[in-house]
Design an enzyme around this catalytic site. Structure first.
Site: not given
Length: 778
Positions: A32, A35, A469, A667, A671
């Site tokens: 759970c 945990c 771009d 890209d 970039d």
């Protein structure tokens, strides 16, 4: 001297940052959210650990750490000290590991199913025996046999099938980090041991108490049923990855020593020449060396239309060759294939957290201790204010069949206390985010949208500006012929002559003209005296005639009168196209318009992005006039032109400084700084290379339709996360007070608790039904 010390400190700091590593640990024994929080806290407290994220759904811990300060052994020890385990082989990743995890996942489902059915083999008789007693008030065949029989039937249900739950609950309590299993252990064990008190009371050796032993077994039965359904649903949440893994080719046909042999795909080596026939899967990533065909890349991009492949083109492993025979040189094998990268990126996304989960994590940290306290306070209140609570019980008994105000106050107080313990559910809180993220990232992988960081899903909802771009995103990124304007002869004749002259050219504009001629299947004529004139064009001779292909400067330098096409040249230039004039001797034949062509879907995608409330901004190194011409065609109003690659990050910062939340699409190489600076960086993958570090989201297919998919997927996934968290909090907020008032039967409380977890996982799986395709494609 102080400057030298400062420089040394900076160097040491930089060295330490470079030493940082990342690893995954497969955690065993988590059931759970409490945990996962306990394990996360234990790992985060280690010196040298920069960040620790523990995912309950994938049962995996993701760590950023400094290896010079902390080791794998210390990770393992910390997890074990918290009461859990680390599976051997943790730290390695990729497709092979994913395969073994999927097999283990199926084994868990099978074990959970077996335990559930065996538990109900004992619980079903308990219910059948208990119901007549609840209706008639008669314990058949006698009180002693009935009470002893309940204990006998409940014992294997709790201590055989429920052993793991009880052990987990006890270990967590011993480590002072109680979890959901602790609540189940306390609730079912308390109910079970009342049976012994009831039996002893019949010999006047203990006070009279209602026998809840059968109820204890029912609690375990409903708990294990819920655990089975949850385990199965969690498996469905990851089935997108299972599907990808199942699509791998099993064998490959390769050429070795002049012979064609078939080998298992694991034995394919870099540089092997693979032969792929129509209808076969391409065994692994590679480059086409010979042949021409169309390839179904839908597993990678989500697009159903086959893609034409010819010599020099990259192909992706597991995609399907549709038509001709291809000879493919293997360029990526094993863990370096596109498919393995996808699996790694999806795993990476699942190892991150969505910020909204932090609040749920803080609640989970003290959730179980608080519930235990509420249960004890409930029992104390029932014993201390028995008149008030019995009044509530009397009122409720008229419409709730299991509320019996005639029972002793001790029985009623235990009834309420046990219900509080088993109704509370930290699991739903812990599963709310990771299950939705798992389904969302899997859906993305099927549609060519790879979410690398869960944070991007939440951040995306606040984005107002999306910077695109131009080159390679809005446009194709390479020139193509857009216009053929002939004034002497036909367009085909003009294009054929121009292509013949440009055949030997290496300039992109010349290559575009040659490509256009090839597409029209025009005949190339042999030319002589070819000469490339820098900044002007080309010159060649054909059967003694001089051919010129180039700009106005070239025509003027060769005294060619181009008055007939002068206006057409200006029109093309206004449209951001390059005008290539074609002349034979002193006669102008016409003009060819060449431009970086706008992708087919760019205008439609930009229109849809606007409908989402996003303002598109185009960024480019082109001059203002050219940039404006392209922006106008695709419906973009804001343009940032004449920007060098290293200035894009500054432009993104400027937008952010103006209070805008920015997503950047570009890209992953040129970039990268701008992608990193943006609130959300969306990178366009290059062929089979999709492991782009700067990106929050990577698009396999480089068109704007994929950006639309990414936005829609982010919105849908975050909506599911919010729904899950709402229902998890709502359930616990409403259910616990009802249990305190003694209005919930413990077995029904446990059934409701199991349902809440299953509901969260099932709701996440409903995400698969959401259509993330652009509206213009439907």
């Amino acid at each position: 001297m102080s400057n030298e010390k400062s420089e040394d400190r900076d160097k040491n700091k930089a060295k330490q940052e470079n030493e940082k590593e990342k690893t995954d640990l497969d955690i065993e024994g988590m059931t759970c959210a409490s945990c996962s929080q306990a394990v996360e806290g234990a790992l985060a407290d280690l010196e040298g650990v920069e960040e620790a994220n523990v995912n309950l759904t994938t049962e995996k811990a993701t760590l950023n750490f400094n290896p010079s300060e902390v080791s794998y052994g210390e990770f393992k020890q910390a997890v074990e000290n918290a009461g859990y385990g680390v599976k051997e082989g943790s730290g390695s990743g990729g497709a092979e590991k994913e395969r073994s995890k999927l097999e283990e996942s199926q084994r868990k489902v099978d074990r959970a199913k077996s335990k559930m059915w065996w538990t109900w083999a004992f619980v079903a008789p308990i219910i059948a025996w208990m119901v007549p007693e609840m209706i008639t008030g008669v314990k058949w065949p006698s009180p002693l046999v009935y009470d002893a029989g309940m204990i006998v039937l409940a014992t294997p249900a709790l201590f055989w099938m429920g052993r793991e739950t009880l052990t987990s609950g006890f270990k967590s309590a011993r480590h002072l980090a109680p979890n959901m299993d602790t609540l189940i252990m306390m609730g079912s064990a308390t109910a079970y041991f009342t049976g012994y008190v009831t039996v002893l009371s019949q010999f006047d050796l203990a006070p009279h108490l209602l026998n809840y032993s059968g109820v204890g077994a029912m609690i375990m039965g409903f708990h294990l049923t819920g655990r089975y359904i949850e385990t199965k649903a969690k498996g469905r949440a990851s089935e997108a990855i299972q599907k990808l893994m199942s699509l791998e080719a099993k064998t490959a046909r390769v050429e070795r020593d002049g012979e064609e042999i078939e080998v298992p795909v694991d034995e394919v080596e870099l540089g092997d020449l693979m032969i792929v026939r129509p209808g076969e899967k391409i065994p692994t990533d590679g480059v086409v060396k010979d042949g021409k065909s169309s390839v179904d890349e839908s597993i990678a991009t989500g697009e159903s239309m086959p893609v034409e492949k010819t010599e020099g083109d990259e192909v992706i492993g597991a995609t399907v060759n549709k038509q001709g025979v291809l000879k493919v040189e293997a360029t990526g094998v094993g863990e370096d294939t596109f498919l393995s990268q996808v699996v790694r990126l999806v795993e990476e996304a699942q190892g991150t957290k969505v910020p909204i989960q932090n609040f749920a994590d803080r609640v989970t940290t003290f959730f179980v201790p608080t519930v235990i306290s509420i249960a004890l306070i409930t029992i104390a209140l029932w014993l201390g204010f028995s008149g008030t609570f019995q009044g509530v019980a009397t009122w409720a008994s008229s419409f709730i069949p299991w509320v019996d105000p005639t029972l002793g106050i001790i029985s009623l107080s235990l009834f309420a206390g046990i219900s509080v313990l088993v109704i509370a559910c930290p699991c739903a809180l812990g599963l709310a985010t990771p299950t939705a993220l798992m389904v969302g990232s899997g859906m993305g992988a099927e549609n060519g949208v790879l979410i690398r960081k869960g944070e991007a899903i939440q951040t995306m909802k606040d984005i107002g500006t999306i910077v695109l771009d131009k080159t390679g995103t809005i446009t194709e990124g390479k020139p193509g012929v857009t216009d053929l304007i002939s004034v002497n002869g036909t367009e085909k004749e003009m294009l054929g002559l121009a292509a013949s002259a440009e055949k030997s050219s290496e300039h992109p504009l010349g290559e575009a003209i040659v490509e256009a001629a090839e597409e029209k299947e025009l005949e190339f004529k042999e030319v002589t005296d070819f000469s490339a004139l820098v900044g002007k064009g080309v010159e060649a001779k054909l059967n003694g005639n001089r051919l010129l292909v180039g700009n106005r400067d070239l025509m003027e330098s060769r005294d060619v009168d181009y008055e007939l096409v002068k206006e057409k040249v200006k029109e093309l230039e206004k449209e951001a196209k390059t005008a290539m004039l074609v002349a034979k001797d002193q006669e102008v034949l016409g003009v060819i318009g060449v431009a970086d062509q706008i992708k087919e879907d760019s205008a439609d995608a930009i229109e849809e992005l606007k409908e989402f409330g996003l303002e598109p901004v185009m960024i480019t190194g082109d001059n203002e006039r050219t940039a404006r011409a392209i922006a106008e065609k695709v419906g973009i109003d804001r343009v940032i032109a004449e920007v060098m690659p290293d200035q894009k990050r500054d432009e993104v910062m400027n937008l952010q400084d103006n209070g805008e939340n920015v997503a950047m699409v570009g890209d992953g190489i040129n970039d990268a700084p701008a992608l990193k600076q943006a609130n959300v960086g969306i990178a366009i993958g290059s062929g089979t290379d999709i492991a782009i570090e700067a990106a929050d989201i990577t698009l396999v297919k480089g068109d704007l339709s994929a950006v639309v998919k990414a936005v829609k997927l982010s919105e849908a996934t975050f909506a599911k996360i919010k729904q899950n968290l709402f229902w998890a909090f709502f359930y616990n907020t409403v259910a616990i007070p009802i249990a305190v008032m003694g209005l919930l039967h413990p077995a029904i409380a446990e059934m409701a608790m199991a349902f809440s977890s299953v509901n969260v996982v099932t709701n996440s799986n409903r995400l698969k039904g959401v259509d993330i395709s652009p509206s213009y494609e439907s």
